[in-house]
Every structure is written in structure tokens, then in C-alpha cells.
Scaffold this motif. Structure first.
Motif, mmCIF file in Angstrom:
data_model
loop_
_atom_site.group_PDB
_atom_site.id
_atom_site.type_symbol
_atom_site.label_atom_id
_atom_site.label_comp_id
_atom_site.label_asym_id
_atom_site.label_seq_id
_atom_site.Cartn_x
_atom_site.Cartn_y
_atom_site.Cartn_z
ATOM 1 N N HIS A 75 0.828 -1.197 0.000
ATOM 2 C CA HIS A 75 0.000 0.000 0.000
ATOM 3 C C HIS A 75 0.870 1.258 0.000
ATOM 4 O O HIS A 75 0.610 2.221 -0.728
ATOM 5 N N LEU A 83 2.196 9.329 -5.503
ATOM 6 C CA LEU A 83 2.721 10.638 -5.120
ATOM 7 C C LEU A 83 3.726 11.133 -6.151
ATOM 8 O O LEU A 83 3.735 12.311 -6.534
ATOM 9 N N LEU A 86 1.975 12.362 -9.101
ATOM 10 C CA LEU A 86 1.390 13.670 -8.833
ATOM 11 C C LEU A 86 2.469 14.753 -8.873
ATOM 12 O O LEU A 86 2.262 15.844 -9.403
ATOM 13 N N THR A 283 -1.596 31.205 -2.288
ATOM 14 C CA THR A 283 -0.897 30.237 -1.448
ATOM 15 C C THR A 283 -0.758 28.879 -2.134
ATOM 16 O O THR A 283 -0.102 27.986 -1.592
ATOM 17 N N PRO A 285 0.600 25.980 -3.979
ATOM 18 C CA PRO A 285 1.929 25.605 -4.471
ATOM 19 C C PRO A 285 1.833 25.321 -5.963
ATOM 20 O O PRO A 285 0.935 24.620 -6.411
ATOM 21 N N MET B 7 2.209 9.849 8.402
ATOM 22 C CA MET B 7 1.023 9.846 7.537
ATOM 23 C C MET B 7 -0.244 9.816 8.383
ATOM 24 O O MET B 7 -1.251 10.437 8.033
ATOM 25 N N GLN B 8 -0.199 9.098 9.487
ATOM 26 C CA GLN B 8 -1.369 9.083 10.362
ATOM 27 C C GLN B 8 -1.613 10.471 10.941
ATOM 28 O O GLN B 8 -2.759 10.907 11.100
ATOM 29 N N GLU B 50 -1.443 23.397 2.366
ATOM 30 C CA GLU B 50 -1.353 24.746 1.836
ATOM 31 C C GLU B 50 -1.641 25.687 2.982
ATOM 32 O O GLU B 50 -2.724 25.645 3.563
ATOM 33 N N ARG B 57 -4.837 23.824 4.504
ATOM 34 C CA ARG B 57 -5.722 23.184 3.550
ATOM 35 C C ARG B 57 -4.903 22.120 2.864
ATOM 36 O O ARG B 57 -3.789 22.396 2.421
ATOM 37 N N THR B 59 -3.292 19.877 0.126
ATOM 38 C CA THR B 59 -3.129 19.890 -1.324
ATOM 39 C C THR B 59 -3.593 18.544 -1.874
ATOM 40 O O THR B 59 -3.983 17.649 -1.125
ATOM 41 N N ASP B 60 -3.558 18.420 -3.187
ATOM 42 C CA ASP B 60 -3.929 17.140 -3.781
ATOM 43 C C ASP B 60 -3.033 16.031 -3.247
ATOM 44 O O ASP B 60 -3.495 14.937 -2.916
ATOM 45 N N ALA B 61 -1.746 16.330 -3.171
ATOM 46 C CA ALA B 61 -0.822 15.321 -2.652
ATOM 47 C C ALA B 61 -1.153 14.992 -1.202
ATOM 48 O O ALA B 61 -1.110 13.829 -0.787
ATOM 49 N N LEU B 63 -4.073 15.184 0.236
ATOM 50 C CA LEU B 63 -5.287 14.368 0.262
ATOM 51 C C LEU B 63 -4.968 12.928 -0.122
ATOM 52 O O LEU B 63 -5.472 11.988 0.501
ATOM 53 N N LEU B 64 -4.132 12.785 -1.126
ATOM 54 C CA LEU B 64 -3.745 11.434 -1.549
ATOM 55 C C LEU B 64 -3.135 10.666 -0.393
ATOM 56 O O LEU B 64 -3.537 9.540 -0.080
ATOM 57 N N LEU B 65 -2.153 11.302 0.249
ATOM 58 C CA LEU B 65 -1.474 10.601 1.340
ATOM 59 C C LEU B 65 -2.416 10.371 2.512
ATOM 60 O O LEU B 65 -2.357 9.326 3.175
ATOM 61 N N CYS B 68 -4.529 7.463 1.714
ATOM 62 C CA CYS B 68 -3.742 6.239 1.842
ATOM 63 C C CYS B 68 -3.527 5.907 3.312
ATOM 64 O O CYS B 68 -3.570 4.737 3.705
ATOM 65 N N ALA B 71 -6.540 4.214 4.585
ATOM 66 C CA ALA B 71 -6.594 2.815 4.166
ATOM 67 C C ALA B 71 -5.640 1.971 5.004
ATOM 68 O O ALA B 71 -5.976 0.869 5.456
#
Lengths: 339, 339
Positions: A75, A83, A86, A283, A285, B7-8, B50, B57, B59-61, B63-65, B68, B71
Motif C-alpha cells: 500500500h 505521489l 502527482l 498560497t 503551491p 502519515m497518520q 497549503e 488546507r 493539497t492534492d498530494a 489528500l492522496l497521502l 492512503c 486505508a
DNA sequence: GGCAGCCTTAAGCTCTGCTGCATTCTGGGC
DNA sequence: GCCCAGAATGCAGCAGAGCTTAAGGCTGCC
């Protein structure tokens, strides 16, 4: 809570078959691995390794945790590749708000190039109307918004504006109009003309009014249409003259034939101009996707601005300036606010 | 490699919506969380949060992490419950080797009770024959093996033996035999009799030979059969007498009727006995499943030993002493080795 | 019986990671 | 327009995790 680091070490021990081998593989000393295993067993509350004379053997619980550690490792590896994708722009998503006349000439080609260079990126384009897109950008619900905005407009905190192009207004006249004989008009030449309005209140209309004001007059709008295509139709019908930005001109590129309905003439002294900008969160990135898209926008804008070199008599029949040909409400004027 | 602990924490930040709230939920200070996030961003090589004025806030990265991490958290929680199930005996597996005459009277009831008390446990029972199960136990391929073994046998290193029962031998005689008139025989009474052998060389046969030896004679095997049921058939045919352990007697409990083929008499002075033991790895941690199964084995053995109180004339028709009624090779004699 | 290999324990040290506090910045209230 | 509360970050400091070295016990093989 189970320590996942230790679970990975357990996995190494189970797959290697011995503490020493695992330590060798991990670059540790056997002592470190042994201590970690002891700690993990205390966490788990049950033996994980069976000390069998020379060497160790995983218990059922040890096998269970090792299997789980393997799954988790997979995982994490998956997350790492995602990542990396991305980070390098191989995947991603971008949300764009645009207004109709900017769609066909700027947003669409820019998006096309983005999808060519970054095929894995999902893009979400939405027409701005009727909302002001700036709060959407500030709130993070969209990444880029195309807006019309004055050069000297006050900065909006939290937002960054990148200039795309200055969209120059042209005079649209009936072919029979006396001024149609000239190749270039001064704005004051139109001072006494009946005007066909094509814009709702907003920065676009402001640009026109500002220019007329500095030329010393206020245009007399005898009819107000909500979009450029309709306004050109009114001109063709002889109702009056109109000022239409280049990007709003109904002129399918390469299609010069058709029944002549109006002529387009350059206007100077001053030349009304509306500035088109891309608004992004200050802000945010700037990842590869956003950077690529902004670059594509700039290039598309330059292309669009350069494509109006020798505009002359053009025929107008149908087709709005909108994106996708929906001849509805064109010309959205997102307010950059009075703030 | 991404640090899963961090990550947690990221997940907590994303779900909480702010560093401070996440810190509150985790019992940390905001500073700690902030530092962990900075470290994780360095690991990831891309911004994950961000900084937007007041608050952060993802970022997309990010949110991805965070997704994960969620999960993975689920996965770990799953592992923890599975581990708890294993620890408490709600699940598990146990591999047992048995020999035929021990199957019906000891292994089967013990297993039945284990499955009653621990329904989630998967048990794998395999007949020992023809291999010696002790190496299987030592190698960890099986957890428990039922074996016949002398009380004074030398210990086998790496193995632990728990005594289950002493299976006493009885004399099986034709009903017409003169000795059948007596209720109890001395072993020497049989010294001159023709014997029907029922056992292959091994600890069972050794038990008989030892007893006969100490009684001062060597039995004269006029015929050798491989299993107790067949031997009893030979006795019924008048070929000779046999010594059969109680658990090997063909006597369906509660079924006394049938044509009389032989009689069973107690033998004393000395009474031949084979000891039945459960062998487990000495290093195996005794989890609840193993403990429960050993207890069930002991109880089943006591039950089986007590069930032969008043054995007298019994009729033998069919049915081997095997497990599941497969009337094949009975009487396996796992060697506890000469070592 | 000695030796080599493996696991473990103990002591020591490095470095991670958390705390406490100060600083900066934003957003809202008076 | 000013002030304050709230949020994030940076820095010094300390406790503890975790690794290393060194030594010991055990097993299996020669």
C-alpha cells in the motif's frame, strides 16, 4: 497501536528466516532487530517468533502480522508511486472556471495542450456564469479562473493574477456606414453614434465606458444585448454601431465568405481594451500541472492576440462566441470586486 | 520510504481541518504536529498542506497521502482485531497427527470439544501412518502428535510430552477357551498359548513384549495381523489368543448384542500397558488454542480410560478401531526413536 | 569436547521527537 | 482603525526511542 516500522522489521525477519539475515538486509545489527522484535511482541501481547534452538520461527501471530506488513508495504509503495506521479505531473486534476468568449480562444487550446503534455491529468472546466469565480478560487473549489480585470485594479488578498492578454475592442459598423470607408477610427468618431450594447455591467463594460469617458463622451446605448453575437446582428440590422472585443467577434477563422453583414474597424486614441487574467490562489503551491496550464494559457492567449492581425470585412451569420456553440448568454463579467 | 506514523498525523490534520485540532485530538502540541508535517513534506518532496492565512488546507498530494493513511489505518486495525482473535483463541489453526486407535476415542472427542469451545479454529487432523510424526512436530509442520511412548523413554530435545492415558491390554480369547471361564488372567497363563500378533514393531509391540518378558516368556506369534480388528477376527476363528489394548478393542459402546466371537478378560501380574502421549514442540508458546486442545485431549483420554470399567464378553462384528470407520491399516507405532 | 553460528542482554550514546515559549500573521470585533 | 484571539511556525531543551558495541548463553556440527 501496532508500530508499523516494527512490523516491517518483522516481515524482514520472517522472509529472511533469521534475525541475523534480516539485520543484514536492513543494514542493522542483529541486536537492534532482536530488540525491535521484543518490543513488538510486547505491543502485540503474544509471542511472534518462536525461539527454536538455533534460529527463530514465526508463530501464527507472527505470520499474520508479517502478512499484514507485506500488504501495508504494498500500500505504501502504491502511495509513493501515486505521489511521484502527482509530483511529476503524470497525474493530477485541475479545476478551471472560464467565461464564454475566453473559452474557445484561450481555455480550450490551453486545455488541449495540457492534455497532450499531461495525458493523465483530469481537468474540470466550468463556465463562470453567473457566479463570480473569485470566491470559488479563494475557497479552493477551483484552481484557475479566467477573469476580466483592470490593470490597476487593487490586489485581492489571497489571490494571484497572471496577465494573459489585452483584448482590444473593435468597432463593428454596418457596411453602409460612412465611417466604414475608413480603415481606422478614432474613438471620438463614434461619440454621436447610436450604440448597440453587448455587455452587462461589469469589468468589460467598464473598459468600454472608461475609454469613452477618456475620449470625452458617454456612449448612447439604444439597445442592450447580452452577448456579442447578438450585438453584431443588431449592427447588421442597422440599429447602430458596437464595440466588440476581438475575441468576441463572430468570425470563424478561415471562413471569409458569407453575406456581408458588418465590417470591423480598428479603434484608436484611445483603444478600448479589456485585460484578461488568470486568477489562482496566492498560497497554492505551483505544481507541474498548474505551471503547465498557466504556461499553456499564456501561449494560447498570445496566439489568440496575434490571430487578429488584419481583421477586415467579415461576414457574420450564426454561431456565438461561446465554447461549444451554445448560443446563450455570452460575455460574463466576473467582478474583481470593489474591494 | 514514507513514515507511516507521520502519515497518520497527516490524516488527523486533514480530517480535523487544522494543525491545532489535530494536535488536540492526538494529545500533542500544535508545534509537534507542525514539525511532523514539515518532515513529511520533506520526505514526500512536495507540499502536502497549503498554508492559507489562518489554518491549513490539504493539497492534492496531501489528500492522496491522507486517503492512503486511512486505508493503512484500516488495515492495521484489521490486523489488530485478527491478532486479538488469535490471542484469545477466537481464531487459529492447529495441526494434529494421530494414530488410528487414538482417533476415535481421544482425538475425535477432543477435537469436537475444541470446535465447540473455539468455533473459529481451523483444525487439520492427519493420520500419522506411515511416518514418524515426531520430526513433523519438531519441524513445526504439525502442532500436536499423539504417540505411544514408554514412561521411561529418554526425553527428546525440542519436544515436550504430556501424558494422556495408559491404555491397558486385555486378553482376547475364543469363548470356548478354557481360560475364558475365569474373570481375570495372569499374564503367565498365556505363556504357552499361540498368539495372534496385532502390532507391527514399535512401542506398542514393545509394551507387550516387555510385559511378557517380565512375566518370563516370549509370546509365540503364530500369525501376525497389522491391526486389532483383524486380530480379533483371527481369535474368533480360533487361531489363537491376542493381547489388545482397550482402545483397540472392537466394541461399539452400548452395543452388546451380536454373535459372540470372542471374550475379553483383564490381565494382571503384570498388566501390559501402552502409554499414550501428546507431543508438542517444547518451544511452542502455549496459546489458548493449544492449551484448550491439550486439556480436551486429557479429558477425552480420561473419559476413554474410564469407559472400560466392566469389559466382559463382547460381540465383535464389524467396524475397525479407526477414525471414520476406514477399516485399513490400524495400529501405527510411531517410534520415539532409539535416541 | 571444542567451535562456530545465532539470539539475547546490558551499557552507552546518538538522534528523533515532544514540550514550552516566543514570534508572526490573519481575521474578527469594538 | 485598532486591538485581540486564534492559528501556524521557529527555537531551545529535554526525555526517550533506538542503534551500536561488547559479552553471554545456547544449539548444532565437526
Amino acid at each position: 497501536m501496532l508500530d508499523m516500522r516494527r512490523m516491517q522489521i518483522l516481515r524482514a525477519v520472517v522472509t529472511s528466516g533469521s534475525v541475523t539475515a534480516a539485520a543484514r538486509n536492513l543494514g542493522y545489527t542483529p541486536s537492534a532487530v532482536s530488540q525491535q522484535m521484543a518490543a513488538l511482541e510486547k505491543e502485540a501481547g503474544t509471542p511472534l517468533l518462536e525461539r527454536t534452538g538455533r534460529g527463530v520461527r514465526p508463530t501464527d501471530a507472527g505470520l499474520l502480522l508479517a502478512d499484514c506488513a507485506t500488504a501495508i508495504g504494498r500500500h505504501v509503495a502504491h502511495a509513493e508511486t501515486a505521489l511521484a506521479d502527482l509530483r511529476t505531473g503524470r497525474t493530477g486534476r485541475i479545476s478551471v472556471r472560464y467565461f464564454a468568449t475566453a473559452g474557445a480562444r484561450v481555455a480550450a487550446p490551453a486545455l488541449a495542450r495540457l492534455r497532450r503534455e499531461h495525458p493523465g491529468v483530469r481537468a474540470e472546466l466550468r463556465l463562470t456564469d453567473p457566479d463570480d469565480p473569485l470566491p470559488e478560487v479563494k475557497a479552493g473549489r477551483t484552481d484557475v479562473a479566467l477573469v476580466v480585470r483592470r490593470h490597476d485594479a487593487p490586489p485581492v488578498d489571497g489571490l494571484r493574477f497572471v496577465h494573459l492578454l489585452d483584448d482590444r475592442y473593435r468597432a463593428v459598423l454596418p457596411p453602409t456606414h460612412p465611417l466604414a470607408a475608413r480603415t481606422e477610427l478614432r474613438l471620438t468618431d463614434l461619440a454621436e453614434e447610436p450604440f448597440v450594447g453587448s455587455e452587462l455591467p461589469g469589468p468589460c463594460l467598464d473598459a468600454v465606458l472608461d475609454a469613452c469617458g477618456s475620449a470625452g463622451f458617454t456612449p448612447d446605448f439604444v439597445v442592450e444585448s447580452g452577448d456579442y453575437a447578438t450585438a453584431q446582428g443588431f449592427v447588421a440590422a442597422g440599429v447602430g454601431v458596437a464595440l466588440v472585443p476581438e475575441m468576441g467577434l463572430v468570425t470563424a477563422p478561415g471562413t471569409d465568405e458569407g453575406r456581408p453583414g458588418w465590417v470591423v474597424r480598428e479603434v484608436v486614441d484611445p483603444e478600448p481594451v479589456r485585460s484578461i487574467w488568470a486568477a489562482v490562489r496566492a498560497t497554492a503551491p505551483e505544481g507541474p500541472v498548474l505551471r503547465a496550464f498557466l504556461g499553456a494559457l499564456r501561449d494560447a492567449a498570445a496566439e489568440a492576440a496575434g490571430g487578429f492581425g488584419g481583421v477586415d470585412g467579415v461576414s457574420g451569420s450564426g454561431g456565438a462566441g461561446g465554447f461549444g456553440g451554445a448560443g446563450g448568454a455570452t460575455s460574463a463579467h466576473p467582478g474583481s470586486g470593489p474591494a
